[in-house]
Design an enzyme around this catalytic site. Structure first.
Site, PDB file in Angstrom:
ATOM      1  N   ILE A  12       2.065  -5.788  -0.877  1.00  0.00           N
ATOM      2  CA  ILE A  12       3.152  -5.412   0.041  1.00  0.00           C
ATOM      3  C   ILE A  12       2.576  -5.036   1.411  1.00  0.00           C
ATOM      4  O   ILE A  12       3.173  -5.305   2.457  1.00  0.00           O
ATOM      5  CB  ILE A  12       4.001  -4.270  -0.566  1.00  0.00           C
ATOM      6  CG1 ILE A  12       4.497  -4.685  -1.966  1.00  0.00           C
ATOM      7  CG2 ILE A  12       5.192  -3.945   0.324  1.00  0.00           C
ATOM      8  CD1 ILE A  12       5.111  -3.545  -2.783  1.00  0.00           C
ATOM      9  N   ASN A  32      -9.666   0.750  -0.104  1.00  0.00           N
ATOM     10  CA  ASN A  32     -10.960   0.754  -0.814  1.00  0.00           C
ATOM     11  C   ASN A  32     -11.169  -0.545  -1.594  1.00  0.00           C
ATOM     12  O   ASN A  32     -12.140  -0.665  -2.332  1.00  0.00           O
ATOM     13  CB  ASN A  32     -11.079   1.975  -1.742  1.00  0.00           C
ATOM     14  CG  ASN A  32     -10.059   1.950  -2.869  1.00  0.00           C
ATOM     15  OD1 ASN A  32      -9.278   1.005  -3.005  1.00  0.00           O
ATOM     16  ND2 ASN A  32     -10.063   2.993  -3.692  1.00  0.00           N
ATOM     17  N   ASN A  35      -8.028  -3.073  -5.600  1.00  0.00           N
ATOM     18  CA  ASN A  35      -7.161  -4.110  -6.163  1.00  0.00           C
ATOM     19  C   ASN A  35      -6.873  -5.196  -5.121  1.00  0.00           C
ATOM     20  O   ASN A  35      -5.779  -5.765  -5.088  1.00  0.00           O
ATOM     21  CB  ASN A  35      -5.848  -3.489  -6.657  1.00  0.00           C
ATOM     22  CG  ASN A  35      -5.093  -4.417  -7.592  1.00  0.00           C
ATOM     23  OD1 ASN A  35      -5.714  -5.154  -8.370  1.00  0.00           O
ATOM     24  ND2 ASN A  35      -3.778  -4.423  -7.507  1.00  0.00           N
ATOM     25  N   ASP A  58     -11.526   5.493   0.933  1.00  0.00           N
ATOM     26  CA  ASP A  58     -10.629   5.962  -0.125  1.00  0.00           C
ATOM     27  C   ASP A  58      -9.762   7.110   0.395  1.00  0.00           C
ATOM     28  O   ASP A  58     -10.268   7.981   1.109  1.00  0.00           O
ATOM     29  CB  ASP A  58     -11.500   6.448  -1.303  1.00  0.00           C
ATOM     30  CG  ASP A  58     -10.705   6.565  -2.578  1.00  0.00           C
ATOM     31  OD1 ASP A  58      -9.759   7.356  -2.624  1.00  0.00           O
ATOM     32  OD2 ASP A  58     -11.053   5.850  -3.533  1.00  0.00           O
ATOM     33  N   SER A 124       9.244   3.983  -6.183  1.00  0.00           N
ATOM     34  CA  SER A 124       9.628   2.876  -7.058  1.00  0.00           C
ATOM     35  C   SER A 124      10.913   3.215  -7.798  1.00  0.00           C
ATOM     36  O   SER A 124      11.189   4.390  -8.093  1.00  0.00           O
ATOM     37  CB  SER A 124       8.492   2.674  -8.068  1.00  0.00           C
ATOM     38  OG  SER A 124       8.907   1.885  -9.146  1.00  0.00           O
ATOM     39  N   TYR A 148       2.268   6.244 -14.693  1.00  0.00           N
ATOM     40  CA  TYR A 148       2.433   5.634 -13.357  1.00  0.00           C
ATOM     41  C   TYR A 148       3.716   6.157 -12.708  1.00  0.00           C
ATOM     42  O   TYR A 148       3.721   6.631 -11.572  1.00  0.00           O
ATOM     43  CB  TYR A 148       2.478   4.099 -13.446  1.00  0.00           C
ATOM     44  CG  TYR A 148       3.002   3.464 -12.178  1.00  0.00           C
ATOM     45  CD1 TYR A 148       2.208   3.432 -11.031  1.00  0.00           C
ATOM     46  CD2 TYR A 148       4.306   2.960 -12.089  1.00  0.00           C
ATOM     47  CE1 TYR A 148       2.700   2.901  -9.844  1.00  0.00           C
ATOM     48  CE2 TYR A 148       4.801   2.431 -10.916  1.00  0.00           C
ATOM     49  CZ  TYR A 148       3.997   2.395  -9.796  1.00  0.00           C
ATOM     50  OH  TYR A 148       4.492   1.889  -8.617  1.00  0.00           O
ATOM     51  N   LYS A 152       4.495   8.712  -9.313  1.00  0.00           N
ATOM     52  CA  LYS A 152       5.390   8.449  -8.173  1.00  0.00           C
ATOM     53  C   LYS A 152       6.379   9.606  -8.002  1.00  0.00           C
ATOM     54  O   LYS A 152       6.644  10.053  -6.894  1.00  0.00           O
ATOM     55  CB  LYS A 152       6.149   7.128  -8.387  1.00  0.00           C
ATOM     56  CG  LYS A 152       5.273   5.905  -8.257  1.00  0.00           C
ATOM     57  CD  LYS A 152       4.854   5.665  -6.816  1.00  0.00           C
ATOM     58  CE  LYS A 152       3.726   4.684  -6.687  1.00  0.00           C
ATOM     59  NZ  LYS A 152       3.138   4.581  -5.367  1.00  0.00           N
ATOM     60  N   ASN A 178      12.279  -4.695  -7.544  1.00  0.00           N
ATOM     61  CA  ASN A 178      11.192  -5.567  -8.036  1.00  0.00           C
ATOM     62  C   ASN A 178      10.752  -6.555  -6.957  1.00  0.00           C
ATOM     63  O   ASN A 178      11.382  -7.609  -6.795  1.00  0.00           O
ATOM     64  CB  ASN A 178      11.655  -6.310  -9.290  1.00  0.00           C
ATOM     65  CG  ASN A 178      11.803  -5.376 -10.484  1.00  0.00           C
ATOM     66  OD1 ASN A 178      12.565  -4.411 -10.431  1.00  0.00           O
ATOM     67  ND2 ASN A 178      11.087  -5.633 -11.544  1.00  0.00           N
ATOM     68  N   ASP A 294      10.424  -0.886 -21.955  1.00  0.00           N
ATOM     69  CA  ASP A 294      11.314  -1.617 -21.048  1.00  0.00           C
ATOM     70  C   ASP A 294      12.750  -1.119 -21.162  1.00  0.00           C
ATOM     71  O   ASP A 294      13.189  -0.697 -22.225  1.00  0.00           O
ATOM     72  CB  ASP A 294      11.299  -3.118 -21.371  1.00  0.00           C
ATOM     73  CG  ASP A 294      10.277  -3.871 -20.550  1.00  0.00           C
ATOM     74  OD1 ASP A 294       9.596  -3.247 -19.715  1.00  0.00           O
ATOM     75  OD2 ASP A 294      10.158  -5.100 -20.748  1.00  0.00           O
TER      76      ASP A 294
END
Ligand code: NAD
Ligand code: WQD
Length: 336
Positions: A12, A32, A35, A58, A124, A148, A152, A178, A294
């Site tokens: 993003i 950093n 990913n 970082d 998110s 995770y 957030k 999404n 899910d």
């Protein structure tokens, strides 16, 4: 005056850099590369013609942050840096809390020290947990089902407390639904490590022949066709939302949460058939068990962002499919 973009080399972040540069903003990236790689930023340069200033470092490194704020005139921060794999967060929760929560604490502490008090934060839709109804408004109850998501929600709470303690902060909490798709150029896009966790990159990897078939995680949900329903938003629309949020911070908004989605729910099976019809590529699939954790259905009520940010997702599901495929087929191995 410069916008510091943490995690700017990521999916993003790169798309947002393109929009920031189009709007003539001066940017500085801190990443950093845990990913991502510098290659994505070279592609942003190819699209924009602008060399992207970047510091490899970082958000947990206070000395690095102090140097940035001493050496650059940072007026605001768009804070993307974070780890995002739900499964990994269940296996290594401390890593997620350290990176996403402690890292953000350090960032905010240094920002405050240098009187830089404008931040756009990547939250998110995961903070809505398993919503009892849809569409989801910003005032829905918040809960999470994995580390995770908890990271957030913790950061959201920290930012709300920070604003309560000092009203001179201006904070936009953006709750993404999404994000999918890629820049129209096909030069930047989503480049998952290893096996993709998310639906869209899995579909494109099946289409390009890297994976044999898609597992559709359940066809017995209480949804239109039994498969899971989500609010997929084109990453370029999402990137544009960040510019609007940044502009809004100039108006002393305080600390405000915005849903960034399209307001439409699309099922997994609809995603597969949209991909096939837009791109003329078959996506073999098998129905498998539900994925633990899910939810059946999640899509946004988007009126608040439309009214307050003067922003609305403009790209269609066909655009998402065409651009995701354009990126995947031109870069079968991502940035490698
Ligand atoms: P991404 O992994 O592509 O980008 C994140 C970037 O942050 C990477 O370049 C990574 O190297 C960097 N980074 C991570 N930890 C860092 C640290 N400690 N210091 C410096 N850099 C660090 O992910 P993305 O999809 O671009 O997501 C950006 C943000 O949006 C993340 O915070 C993510 O949690 C959030 N988000 C993403 C989604 C999604 O589906 N992609 C949905 C909702 C929210
Ligand atoms: C979408 C739909 C799956 C893969 C996750 C995170 C969330 C946010 C976005 C960061 C679901 C189905 C998927 C596959 C499938 N990330 N699916 N086969 O689960 O809505 O959200 O990413 O904040 O926090 O939880 O997105 O793309 O994984 O799944 O059938 O191989 O596709 O069951 O219905 P999700 P997703």
């Amino acid at each position: 005056m410069t916008v510091l973009v943490t995690g700017g080399a990521g999916y993003i972040g790169t798309h947002t850099l393109v929009e920031l540069i189009a709007a003539k903003k001066s940017v500085l990236v801190l990443d950093n590369y845990c990913n991502s790689s510098v290659k994505s930023l070279l592609k942003v340069t190819e699209i924009t013609g602008v060399k992207i200033p970047v510091i490899e470092g970082d958000i947990n490194d206070k000395e690095c942050l102090n140097n940035i704020f001493t050496q650059h005139d940072i007026e605001s921060v768009i804070h993307f840096a974070g780890l995002k794999a739900v499964g990994e967060s269940c296996e290594q929760p401390l890593k997620y809390y350290q990176n996403n929560v402690a890292g953000t604490l350090t960032l905010c502490e240094v920002m405050g020290k240098y009187n830089c008090k404008k931040i756009v934060f990547s939250s998110s839709a995961t903070v809505y947990g398993d919503p009892t109804t849809v569409p989801i408004t910003e005032s829905f109850p918040l809960s999470t089902t994995n580390p995770y998501g908890a990271s957030k929600l913790m950061v959201e709470n920290i930012l709300r407390d920070l604003y309560q303690s000092d009203n001179s902060w201006n904070i936009a909490i953006l709750r993404y639904f999404n994000p999918v798709g890629a820049h129209q150029s096909g030069l930047i896009g989503e480049d998952p490590n290893d096996i993709p966790n998310n639906l869209m990159p899995f579909i494109t990897q099946v289409a390009v022949g890297k994976r044999e078939f898609l597992s559709v995680f359940g066809d017995d949900y209480d949804t239109k066709d039994g498969s899971g329903v989500r609010d997929y938003i084109h990453v370029v629309d999402l990137a544009k939302g960040h510019l609007k949020a940044l502009g809004k911070l100039e108006k002393n908004i305080g600390c405000v949460e915005y849903n960034l989605g399209t307001g439409s729910g699309v099922s997994v099976l609809e995603m597969v058939s949209a991909f096939e019809s837009v791109n003329g590529q078959k996506v073999p699939y098998k129905i498998t068990d539900r994925r633990p954790g899910d939810i059946a259905c999640c899509f946004a009520q988007t009126d608040f962002a439309e009214n307050e940010l003067n922003w609305k997702a403009e790209k269609s599901l066909s655009d998402m499919m065409a651009d995701a495929w354009n990126w995947q087929k031109n870069n079968p191995n991502g940035y490698e």
